[in-house]
Enzyme design. Sequence first.
Site: not given
Lengths: 893, 893
Positions: B453, B564, B763, B784-785, B787, B93, B850, B620
Amino acid sequence: MSKKWVYLFEEGKAEMKSLLGGKGANLAEMTNIGLPVPPGLTITTEACNAYYDHGKDFPESLMSQVKAALEQVEAKLGKKFGDPQNPLLVSVRSGAVFSMPGMMDTILNLGLNDETVNGLTEATQNRRFALDCYRRFIQMYSDVVLGASHAEFEHILESYRDKQGVRFDNELSPESLSAMIEDFKVMVKKTTGQLFPQDPMAQLEGAIRAVFSSWNNDRAIIYRQIHKIPDDLGTAVNVQSMVFGNMGNDCGTGVAFTRNPSTGEKTLYGEYLINAQGEDVVAGIRTPLHISLLQEEMPAVFDQFVNICGILEKHYRNMQDIEFTIQGGKLWMLQTRNGKRTAAAAVKIAVDMVEENLINKEEAIQRVEPEHLDQLLHRRIDPTAKLTVIATGLPASPGAASGKIVFDADEAEALGKTGEKIILVRTETTPDDIHGIVQAQGILTSRGGMTSHAAVVARQMGKTCVCGCETLRIDYARQEFIVPTAAGDLKAYKKGDTISIDGSTGRVIEGVVPMLEPELTSEFQTLLSWADEIRTIGVRANADKPQEAAQARAFGATGIGLCRTEHMFMAQERLPIVQEMILSQNLEERQVALAKLLPMQQEDFYGILKAMSGFPVCIRLLDPPLHEFLPNEEDLVVEVTKMRCALEYADDQKEAILSKLEETEALLKKVRTLHEFNPMLGHRGCRLGITYPEIYGMQARAIFQAVAQLVQEGYEVEPEVEIPLVVHINELAFLRQLVVDTAEAVMAETGVKFEYTVGTMIEVPRAALTADQIAKEAQFFSFGTNDLTQTTFGFSRDDAESKFLGYYRDRKILPENPFIVLDREGVGQLMKIAVEKGRATRPELLVGICGEHGGEPSSIEFCHLIGLDFVSCSPYRVPIARLAAAQAAVKNS
Amino acid sequence: MSKKWVYLFEEGKAEMKSLLGGKGANLAEMTNIGLPVPPGLTITTEACNAYYDHGKDFPESLMSQVKAALEQVEAKLGKKFGDPQNPLLVSVRSGAVFSMPGMMDTILNLGLNDETVNGLTEATQNRRFALDCYRRFIQMYSDVVLGASHAEFEHILESYRDKQGVRFDNELSPESLSAMIEDFKVMVKKTTGQLFPQDPMAQLEGAIRAVFSSWNNDRAIIYRQIHKIPDDLGTAVNVQSMVFGNMGNDCGTGVAFTRNPSTGEKTLYGEYLINAQGEDVVAGIRTPLHISLLQEEMPAVFDQFVNICGILEKHYRNMQDIEFTIQGGKLWMLQTRNGKRTAAAAVKIAVDMVEENLINKEEAIQRVEPEHLDQLLHRRIDPTAKLTVIATGLPASPGAASGKIVFDADEAEALGKTGEKIILVRTETTPDDIHGIVQAQGILTSRGGMTSHAAVVARQMGKTCVCGCETLRIDYARQEFIVPTAAGDLKAYKKGDTISIDGSTGRVIEGVVPMLEPELTSEFQTLLSWADEIRTIGVRANADKPQEAAQARAFGATGIGLCRTEHMFMAQERLPIVQEMILSQNLEERQVALAKLLPMQQEDFYGILKAMSGFPVCIRLLDPPLHEFLPNEEDLVVEVTKMRCALEYADDQKEAILSKLEETEALLKKVRTLHEFNPMLGHRGCRLGITYPEIYGMQARAIFQAVAQLVQEGYEVEPEVEIPLVVHINELAFLRQLVVDTAEAVMAETGVKFEYTVGTMIEVPRAALTADQIAKEAQFFSFGTNDLTQTTFGFSRDDAESKFLGYYRDRKILPENPFIVLDREGVGQLMKIAVEKGRATRPELLVGICGEHGGEPSSIEFCHLIGLDFVSCSPYRVPIARLAAAQAAVKNS
């Protein structure tokens, strides 16, 4: 003990400029080298800052120090300030570190009052003169210090001239002057609510306060903003004993440059007036005479002056701009400073002074502002010409041109070929317009920034361009553009009307204007050859065409730092093939189109490598997103909508419309597929190379086939193949292998051995941050600082410059536009990291820069500091870069 | 001496998994803890790698080591490999470190040949059985090792069944089998050109080679690609003496889990077959029985098995998945491994085992894959349901929903309010569609990525969404969408047709499908409470609305990490006012519009601060570019073009058209003014705040007025005002002052004192690189990871995911999609720099994240490692983040 706020001239020296201001420091220096300078004192810039720090109060002991110093001046001259018999009169002048128009300039004859005016009469034996001095002093002082209205004085003056029936003020009788002085004082009381101060010390205090205040008047603030002068330098105040050039025919006043500031020729250049004060020269009532005529009129004084000029030049080791006054046959020096000069003069003076052993080559190099060389490299508008400026855009490509307005590239091409001078005017240009741009004298666009298509293409071609001129409203249908006039209405300029554009300032001008042709003198060549000896960083050029490469070589570039292959794709006759390639449905179709492009690209590379034979040529593989080669999406949408409407309303030709509609819709569909939200961050650079390896493969093959051909013909070539937009080592590893495989295939096919290197642009933060890894696959790095600035700041250049960088400048948010001057803190930090990490992996790594910063002096200095091997810039900036690189080496040696 | 390539089972142990593979290591472990395991040996993974390193040659001495080990096995069993009288038979096997379907699985009965088959007959007293074993072995071996055609064997089998007139293979007579074996051998020679090997050692060598080769077969490679298993691990080979479950009614075979892998219940779960081999269970000829029935059939064996299960669970401290065989009433263990389980089972087993003192809380925390919690938080499609998948898009927001297709937001709202279940289907959604989204069960779009969106809004609302489903062709006019079917033709789904969407996988499914409801068990709560005890990093949520905040709080969030404010601007009834504000011609007009927005924003902030009372809420200020609030440019262009056409063709209504045209053109002009080439890098974030301070001023006022109101009502609130997109300290200094001034004004007006902090997003790379400076003005940083990843890579997420990240995955250019798993090398390096520099300036600096990475386990671990104070994610990911944070703490303690 209190701080020392006041320095006698004999206590200062030239090096104390930041404390004493430029004027004060030089008066001190002249005093100490024994030149005849009327005694005086300087109040420091620190006193000015203390004044602002204390809420506009004089710092402690300032006035007592002034008094003490004044007493020493009195002792020297045997006069006393405010003495009715033998009064000491002084001038009060501002004196900032950098000379600043807009600040309070001069108050003369301070110390005069109702009593001392008699003493002056006594001393000069000239009542009219004394009274005239007094009325001028009241006028000037009340205007500048007390805020009285200048017009009111003129009004009174006029009434006395009328009364006495004379034309000029100097014809007024002592009696008129005496009466007028009383009228002046009444008027001052009435309009300012203050009595005109009779106490000389109060006068002096008021004048000092006025100088301090003028540091922060609107004009001074704006001037500092424009010239980036810090707000906290403060101004000094010079209080100097008066000498009079207007006391008779053995008196006079003048200004002179020790060399011709326009050409640099070593001859005294200046003018003087007998029996006059400085302000008379300015007022233009009498025409001053050329300085050489003084030799006849006052030979001894002239000889003394020539001698002093020599002393000053030797002392300052620079061309001097001098003010002097002659009183009773005695020469007095009132000011000396390094003289402003044109670029041509700067170059000649620097080179001449080395030959005269006055300065060394390193100093000569530093005497010329690199940016000023631009004047010598391009035609420019005669600065003395009177112009009707109708609009101002961005100065996108230096130089100047006049020509007839043409709105269409085809027409531009046709007309241009007949020898007609034309300016191509477009909202923006596209690759479709290249043939028109080639034939135009200049390009004017109403949209787009410093990196728009028009701007980039024009700079590369050395053609002048004004872009983003947003007040221009172009109406293609009417073949005209409309601009608002100063009067507020609109004016139309039609096709065929002549305009001129100034690509160095962004001005658009009505009609033809006189131009100055560029001339590269032997001094220019000498200076740059010294720069080459001194600089340690290489200078290459960005060029895409053999003729650009040749131009760059002529300007001293020792390699091509960036050859953009996409410009080759954009040539008008190739665009259809490029589009065919893009619209291919599959690999096979794409390869058919690529096969057609291969010989064209090979020819391109053959030409540029041959033109730069003996030097390295860095060829960047295709960089822009593919949609840049396709028609504009919105235009297609409009076309489709129109056709749909026509179908609805018009009954004829339905068949024809339908077929065309189908075709256009298919194209629109492809354009939409390629559409990107942020093309700058999109499917471009090596990302294209990875998704379509066949495109990069074709380009690599074209390069190597050209190389093989040239090697066979006996040329030395140094191709560097550059992969753009790498963010991860794996991208480069994949594409490097493709290039290496292609090179080996071409060597095998042709039997020709050749050398080449493969490297990458560093233009995205991640590439810089992981440069240690990327250097494993890269033999060279080239910083693409345009893109690196965009990504490091998160600024889209096109958007930032038109949308918010203006506000940032106004609010002083950013010290400089980072697209023009490299941001050392952010972008520079990444570059430093990349150089260090890259060389840690591969010590022999070649590192350069090819963004527009590569031609900007401060950025070149930074590149020097972090140890780059070369900078690369557009051909016309190569001389600037050579000089700036040398300056960086001297400054940081 | 040569390397040790071969280990007897008694020489290994569980920890040697990377050398012996999972199966081999566990066989060794079971052997050594005294369980009944058929003796055998394991060839190491190193041998496999050596095989590939030697160009597919066995490393030196491999086979001699195998022989030596086999002799020990022979000695133990008193049998000899290839002995015609008493032959040792073995199974071979594969056994990789991670179990990998697609690799060679098993060869049984190896060692049989024309002679040993008689020995087996002798030993079993069953000629039919021995012959059947032999023919199976020939079949399997020839197929797997020699590459003979499986179909040919079936063909021969079928002919013998027909000849003998039986239905099943097990009805074939010994004579038939004997003849068939000869036919098999002839066929093998004919089709493979090789004689079937009679030498058992040659058989073994071939089998080992086949296992090694299967490591690199296509299916295995693809499996490794998908599961990100490195290619250089290699596979081990297990050679084990055979036991037979099919030698009579005192024999059998089975598989069992020590606990229920679906629910986690602590009861034996599995099945067995009497007188059968493993492959019979798989083949499904007979239905296996539930394991509990074994108790009646073989009570002693069952008791022994239960006992062994207990031993194994205690030994491995985990639920086991066990294979066993019973031969002649004796139980043999063939395999044990940690059992796979559902999320629900994982949670229950982990918690139960802590209560049973089998493991501790830290271990329990690690037993559950955080991502799997998603299953427990959302409805999901019953995994056993049969589905008609009609398309697959991006899994944009987890969960599942069924409903009627609706193409219009208004209609969705209307129908939704009547209680109808609907799926809103759009090419993409805009703020105009929010009211429809609210009422829909799920959202399906044909365009847009994971940050479109639709995706962002849906995640925030905890609503399921599939987006970017590009095969969907939506025709609004016909109120239908068309998808290509598997058969290659097109199928239309009309308004009102029912579909289901699976937001966790991206599937779009025809009709209603059975769903499993989420259930949050007490074990779930217990496990997360342990996670909270263990983790050191805070978990907040991203939420814009009070109900989202409440949901987040219920899921255990201890603050809002990102509120936001633009989502508030996008509410349908506010959009006209926002547009009025944008279209203002001057400051006064803009302030009128802002004054209308102020009370609305105040209400928003009041609600969310109240919902999170006692916890910090980071708000923000406006971030997106203003054009996002205006109509689409292309739509306006189409409108204008249509009106122009109508003017040209239609004679009536010219007046009306003209007036509408003028209005639309004005709007278009404004939209064009605001148009950006790269909106991601454009006029947004604090750049808006600097150019329009009145907008940020209004927002700050709305926040502080809400705060004052809440403080007066007795609530504890902790507002944090966040300035987005800062790149330079001066931006933050300017806007911070604006916020501080506003706070002071509100305190003065209301007489209420309150606390607040001001900080910034990090960011953009430049912000991270100059964090030491920025920290002077910031009390907190929030990464702001999303961006930061976009700018660090120069990847526009929307473009990258649809255009080239797929190729990057296929070519293994990037290890992960950096928008999903934080890129530690690049983005992470910047974060580390920012944390270090920021805290060097301000040791008490609060730092969080965030971006969407805040809810992704590997990224959370990185945040833990670099010392962040909190992560923030969408409410439905809060439990995942809590667990992941605890795992990070345990793993790195």
